[in-house]
Design a protein around this motif. Structure first.
Motif, short mmCIF file in Angstrom:
data_model
loop_
_atom_site.label_atom_id
_atom_site.label_comp_id
_atom_site.label_asym_id
_atom_site.label_seq_id
_atom_site.Cartn_x
_atom_site.Cartn_y
_atom_site.Cartn_z
N ASP A 1 -22.52 -23.19 -92.58
CA ASP A 1 -21.46 -24.05 -92.03
C ASP A 1 -20.17 -23.27 -91.75
OD1 ASP A 1 -23.18 -26.14 -92.24
OD2 ASP A 1 -22.21 -27.08 -93.97
N HIS A 2 -19.95 -22.21 -92.51
CA HIS A 2 -18.72 -21.42 -92.36
C HIS A 2 -19.09 -19.95 -92.24
CE1 HIS A 2 -16.68 -25.12 -93.58
NE2 HIS A 2 -17.58 -25.19 -94.54
N GLU B 1 -16.92 -17.40 -100.06
CA GLU B 1 -16.89 -18.61 -100.87
C GLU B 1 -17.29 -18.27 -102.29
OE1 GLU B 1 -19.94 -21.36 -99.47
OE2 GLU B 1 -21.48 -20.21 -100.53
N PHE B 2 -17.12 -19.24 -103.16
CA PHE B 2 -17.70 -19.14 -104.49
C PHE B 2 -19.09 -19.76 -104.38
CE2 PHE B 2 -13.06 -19.66 -105.19
CZ PHE B 2 -12.83 -18.36 -105.63
N GLY C 1 -22.60 -21.69 -104.79
CA GLY C 1 -22.88 -23.00 -105.37
C GLY C 1 -23.59 -23.87 -104.37
N LYS D 1 -24.80 -28.35 -103.21
CA LYS D 1 -24.68 -29.80 -103.36
C LYS D 1 -25.37 -30.31 -104.62
CE LYS D 1 -24.91 -30.01 -98.39
NZ LYS D 1 -25.98 -29.63 -97.48
N GLU E 1 -29.62 -18.91 -105.52
CA GLU E 1 -28.95 -18.13 -104.46
C GLU E 1 -28.81 -16.65 -104.78
OE1 GLU E 1 -26.15 -21.74 -102.73
OE2 GLU E 1 -25.21 -19.93 -103.48
N LYS F 1 -17.51 -33.02 -91.95
CA LYS F 1 -17.91 -33.50 -93.27
C LYS F 1 -16.72 -33.36 -94.22
CE LYS F 1 -18.67 -29.03 -94.37
NZ LYS F 1 -19.17 -27.86 -93.78
N ILE G 1 -15.83 -32.74 -98.30
CA ILE G 1 -16.47 -32.32 -99.56
C ILE G 1 -15.50 -32.42 -100.72
CG2 ILE G 1 -17.98 -30.70 -98.33
CD1 ILE G 1 -16.37 -28.45 -99.90
N LEU H 1 -15.09 -30.17 -103.91
CA LEU H 1 -15.54 -28.89 -104.44
C LEU H 1 -15.21 -28.84 -105.94
CD1 LEU H 1 -16.83 -26.19 -103.55
CD2 LEU H 1 -14.52 -25.33 -103.12
N ALA I 1 -13.35 -19.88 -97.25
CA ALA I 1 -13.51 -21.23 -96.69
C ALA I 1 -12.30 -22.07 -97.11
CB ALA I 1 -14.80 -21.85 -97.20
N ALA J 1 -11.69 -25.06 -98.28
CA ALA J 1 -11.67 -25.76 -99.57
C ALA J 1 -11.43 -24.76 -100.71
CB ALA J 1 -12.97 -26.51 -99.79
N ASP J 2 -11.99 -23.57 -100.57
CA ASP J 2 -11.85 -22.55 -101.61
C ASP J 2 -10.42 -22.03 -101.67
OD1 ASP J 2 -14.59 -22.67 -100.44
OD2 ASP J 2 -15.02 -21.45 -102.20
#
Ligand SMILES: Nc1nc2c([nH]c(=O)n2[C@H]2C[C@H](O)[C@@H](COP(=O)(O)OP(=O)(O)OP(=O)(O)O)O2)c(=O)[nH]1
Length: 138
Positions: free
Chosen positions: A25-26, A31-32, A34, A36, A54, A75, A77, A79, A113, A115-116
């Motif tokens: 998505d990004h 990112e960290f 993780g 859903k 992962e 979307k 989220i 986090l 990202a 949110a991060d």
């Protein structure tokens, strides 16, 4: 709102960040790691499962930071961050392009990202992270 957990894995005072692959998505942002939360698991079970899937690492949850909510338009989220220590395993990149270990200060220079970015910008989370990196998981 999609519930997404992420792991801030701290080892020898540094934090593991992962670079998204081109089809995520990004793409190419950091990112960290993780993912859903599934309906049949707790948030903590989710983060331990995701990190195994992962990165092939076994982690132990040491604490939680304050979650953030972000609307990416396509979307929204929530986090949910957990501070984790490394238990065992050798990193295998099953999902990401790359990983690297950075200091709390170096997080600011990364193309994270959205949110991060929000996550590490709150004073509360930042202070907590610095404390973990300095005192508890050096
Ligand atoms: N894992 C993770 N996802 C993040 C972070 N920041 C952020 O905006 N996201 C977004 C990217 C994705 O839209 C969503 C997480 O989805 P995901 O694709 O990683 O989750 P998943 O592994 O469970 O997905 P799936 O392929 O099984 O559907 O949250 C982050 O730090 N870690």
């Amino acid at each position: 709102m999609i519930q997404v957990t992420c792991a801030i894995i701290i080892h020898q005072g540094k934090i593991l960040v992962a670079q998204n692959n081109e089809s995520s998505d990004h793409p190419f942002q950091w990112e960290f790691p993780g993912g859903k939360v599934k309906s049949d698991e707790t948030e903590k079970e989710c983060i331990v499962r995701e990190i195994k899937e992962e990165l092939n690492l076994t982690v132990e949850v040491q604490g939680a930071l304050t979650p953030v909510e972000h609307d990416y338009q396509i979307k929204a989220i929530r986090l949910i961050p957990f501070v984790c220590s490394l238990v065992s395993g050798k990193i295998k990149l099953n999902d990401h392009n790359a990983v690297k270990w950075v200091t709390v200060g170096e997080l600011d220079e990364l193309d994270l990202a959205e949110a991060d970015k929000m996550l590490i910008q709150t004073t509360e989370n930042r202070d907590c992270l610095k404390k973990y990196a300095r005192e508890k998981m050096h």
